[in-house]
Design a protein around this motif. Structure first.
Motif, short mmCIF file in Angstrom:
data_model
loop_
_atom_site.label_atom_id
_atom_site.label_comp_id
_atom_site.label_asym_id
_atom_site.label_seq_id
_atom_site.Cartn_x
_atom_site.Cartn_y
_atom_site.Cartn_z
N LEU A 122 0.83 -1.19 0.00
CA LEU A 122 0.00 0.00 0.00
C LEU A 122 0.88 1.26 0.00
O LEU A 122 0.69 2.14 -0.82
CB LEU A 122 -0.94 -0.03 1.21
N PHE A 123 1.85 1.29 0.91
CA PHE A 123 2.70 2.48 0.99
C PHE A 123 3.49 2.70 -0.30
O PHE A 123 3.50 3.81 -0.85
CB PHE A 123 3.66 2.40 2.17
N PHE A 124 4.17 1.66 -0.79
CA PHE A 124 5.07 1.82 -1.93
C PHE A 124 4.33 2.11 -3.23
O PHE A 124 4.87 2.76 -4.12
CB PHE A 124 5.97 0.60 -2.09
N ARG A 125 3.13 1.61 -3.37
CA ARG A 125 2.37 1.82 -4.61
C ARG A 125 1.42 3.01 -4.51
O ARG A 125 1.57 3.99 -5.21
CB ARG A 125 1.59 0.56 -4.98
N ALA A 126 0.42 2.89 -3.66
CA ALA A 126 -0.65 3.89 -3.61
C ALA A 126 -0.17 5.23 -3.07
O ALA A 126 -0.69 6.27 -3.47
CB ALA A 126 -1.81 3.37 -2.75
N ILE A 127 0.83 5.23 -2.21
CA ILE A 127 1.29 6.49 -1.63
C ILE A 127 2.56 6.98 -2.30
O ILE A 127 2.58 8.04 -2.94
CB ILE A 127 1.47 6.35 -0.10
N LEU A 128 3.66 6.22 -2.16
CA LEU A 128 4.95 6.68 -2.65
C LEU A 128 4.99 6.80 -4.18
O LEU A 128 5.38 7.84 -4.72
CB LEU A 128 6.07 5.75 -2.16
N MET A 129 4.59 5.75 -4.88
CA MET A 129 4.63 5.78 -6.34
C MET A 129 3.74 6.89 -6.90
O MET A 129 4.15 7.61 -7.81
CB MET A 129 4.21 4.42 -6.90
N SER A 130 2.56 7.04 -6.33
CA SER A 130 1.66 8.10 -6.80
C SER A 130 2.23 9.49 -6.52
O SER A 130 2.14 10.38 -7.36
CB SER A 130 0.29 7.95 -6.12
N ALA A 131 2.84 9.67 -5.35
CA ALA A 131 3.42 10.98 -5.00
C ALA A 131 4.60 11.31 -5.92
O ALA A 131 4.73 12.45 -6.38
CB ALA A 131 3.87 10.98 -3.55
N ILE A 132 5.44 10.32 -6.19
CA ILE A 132 6.59 10.56 -7.08
C ILE A 132 6.10 10.88 -8.49
O ILE A 132 6.63 11.77 -9.16
CB ILE A 132 7.55 9.36 -7.08
N ALA A 133 5.08 10.17 -8.94
CA ALA A 133 4.53 10.43 -10.29
C ALA A 133 3.98 11.85 -10.39
O ALA A 133 4.18 12.53 -11.41
CB ALA A 133 3.45 9.41 -10.62
N GLN A 134 3.29 12.30 -9.35
CA GLN A 134 2.75 13.66 -9.37
C GLN A 134 3.86 14.70 -9.33
O GLN A 134 3.77 15.73 -9.99
CB GLN A 134 1.80 13.87 -8.20
N THR A 135 4.91 14.42 -8.55
CA THR A 135 6.02 15.37 -8.40
C THR A 135 6.88 15.44 -9.65
O THR A 135 7.22 16.53 -10.12
CB THR A 135 6.90 14.98 -7.20
N THR A 136 7.24 14.29 -10.20
CA THR A 136 8.16 14.26 -11.34
C THR A 136 7.44 14.31 -12.69
O THR A 136 8.09 14.53 -13.70
CB THR A 136 9.03 12.98 -11.32
N LYS A 137 6.15 14.05 -12.68
CA LYS A 137 5.37 13.96 -13.93
C LYS A 137 5.87 12.83 -14.82
O LYS A 137 5.72 12.87 -16.04
CB LYS A 137 5.38 15.28 -14.70
N SER A 138 6.51 11.84 -14.19
CA SER A 138 7.05 10.71 -14.94
C SER A 138 6.66 9.40 -14.27
O SER A 138 7.20 9.06 -13.21
CB SER A 138 8.58 10.81 -15.02
#
Length: 91
Positions: free
Chosen positions: A1-17
């Motif tokens: 949950l943390f690595f996908r729904a939270i961390l991965m989503s946050a990084i995608a929003q921040t980096t746009k990648s």
């Protein structure tokens, strides 16, 4: 949950990648699996396998958009490790 729904989503929003988000969150996932008591080479190999697993789990999440997909695969993999790959106790 943390690595996908939270961390991965946050990084995608921040980096746009989404690719960077997948790789960075999988790297964090791999490092989080660093064994407490093992030789260095064993630790590096185990973390590398966890990184690859993180890539697969992340792809599952990215493709389905559902956290249950990678969660169920992770449970399946953990059970494989437990039942087939752990050392049997010595008699």
């Amino acid at each position: 949950l943390f690595f996908r729904a939270i961390l991965m989503s946050a990084i995608a929003q921040t980096t746009k990648s989404p690719i960077k988000a997948l790789v960075y969150s999988s790297l964090a996932f791999g490092l989080m699996h660093w064994p407490r008591r093992a030789e260095l080479i064993e630790s590096v190999m185990y973390c590398s396998l966890a990184f690859v697993a993180g890539l697969v789990y992340g792809l599952g999440y990215a493709i389905t958009g559902n956290i249950m997909s990678p969660t169920l695969v992770h449970v399946f993999v953990d059970n494989i490790w437990f039942f087939f790959l752990t050392k049997s106790p010595s008699n």
